[in-house]
Design an enzyme around this catalytic site. Structure first.
Site, PDB file in Angstrom:
ATOM      1  N   CYS A 260       0.827  -1.212   0.000  1.00 29.22           N
ATOM      2  CA  CYS A 260       0.000   0.000   0.000  1.00 29.22           C
ATOM      3  C   CYS A 260       0.860   1.261   0.000  1.00 29.22           C
ATOM      4  CB  CYS A 260      -0.948   0.013   1.192  1.00 29.22           C
ATOM      5  SG  CYS A 260      -0.092   0.062   2.767  1.00 29.22           S
TER       6      CYS A 260
ATOM      7  N   ASP B 240       2.276   2.662   2.559  1.00 26.29           N
ATOM      8  CA  ASP B 240       2.165   3.443   3.780  1.00 26.29           C
ATOM      9  C   ASP B 240       3.421   3.304   4.644  1.00 26.29           C
ATOM     10  OD1 ASP B 240      -0.255   4.042   2.810  1.00 26.29           O
ATOM     11  OD2 ASP B 240      -1.433   3.173   4.426  1.00 26.29           O
TER      12      ASP B 240
ATOM     13  N   CYS C 126      -2.809   5.540   5.517  1.00 29.26           N
ATOM     14  CA  CYS C 126      -4.270   5.551   5.544  1.00 29.26           C
ATOM     15  C   CYS C 126      -4.801   5.889   6.937  1.00 29.26           C
ATOM     16  CB  CYS C 126      -4.788   4.190   5.099  1.00 29.26           C
ATOM     17  SG  CYS C 126      -4.590   2.946   6.379  1.00 29.26           S
TER      18      CYS C 126
ATOM     19  N   CYS D  59      -2.705  -2.775   8.502  1.00 28.39           N
ATOM     20  CA  CYS D  59      -2.342  -1.457   9.037  1.00 28.39           C
ATOM     21  C   CYS D  59      -1.923  -1.587  10.500  1.00 28.39           C
ATOM     22  CB  CYS D  59      -3.513  -0.484   8.921  1.00 28.39           C
ATOM     23  SG  CYS D  59      -4.391  -0.556   7.356  1.00 28.39           S
TER      24      CYS D  59
HETATM   25 FE1  FES Z   1      -1.699   0.054   4.246  1.00 25.29          FE
HETATM   26 FE2  FES Z   1      -3.398   1.102   5.876  1.00 25.29          FE
HETATM   27  S1  FES Z   1      -3.735   0.650   3.782  1.00 25.29           S
HETATM   28  S2  FES Z   1      -1.327   0.707   6.233  1.00 25.29           S
END
Ligand code: FES
Length: 145
Positions: free
Chosen positions: A33, A35, A59, A103
């Site tokens: 993702c 992040d 996110c 996450c």
């Molecule tokens: Fe990857 Fe939240 S979508 S950490």
């Protein structure tokens, strides 16, 4: 789909920021993702976490889980902090949707990465601690943000 607690920690995240001269700093990233989460810990001479702060580029669930993770590790010993797993963070937030479980994993790994850094700086070994696989601390610390 999000619990009230998740929304609260997303909208009013606790402990956002940096700790200057932190005892341990860890940065983790999820390659899928994209992040990124950075955790700062201030640990006293008795091995108690006095302060925890974070910066998350990610996110809403990543923000909420890092916020909750910092709240949970504050005041804990290193051994106790190791028990703050992604499950514990999720439980404290009254759950997360299945697609957002990773996450919370990032939050657990951020704690571990910061503890890993602390252990390396102090030339100690923390029993039960492994270097997180998503630890990206070495890769250009300053360029991340
Ligand atoms: Fe990857 Fe939240 S979508 S950490």
């Amino acid at each position: 789909m999000y619990s009230e607690k998740v929304m609260d920690h997303f909208q009013n995240p606790r402990n956002v920021g940096e700790i200057e001269d932190a005892s341990g700093v860890g940065t983790v990233g999820n390659a899928k993702c994209g992040d990124i989460m950075r955790m700062y810990l201030d640990i006293d001479e008795n091995g108690v976490i006095q302060e925890a702060k974070f910066k998350t580029f990610g996110c809403g669930a990543a923000v909420a889980t890092s916020s909750m993770a910092t709240e949970l590790v504050k005041g804990k010993t290193i051994e106790e902090a190791l028990k703050v797993t992604n499950k514990a963070v999720m439980e404290a937030l009254d759950g997360l949707p299945p697609v957002k479980v990773h996450c919370s994993l990032l939050a657990e790994e951020a704690i571990h990465a910061a503890l890993w850094d602390y252990a390396e700086k102090n030339h100690i070994k923390i029993e039960g601690l492994k270097k997180p696989k998503n630890d990206i601390s070495e890769e250009g610390e300053e360029e991340v943000y």
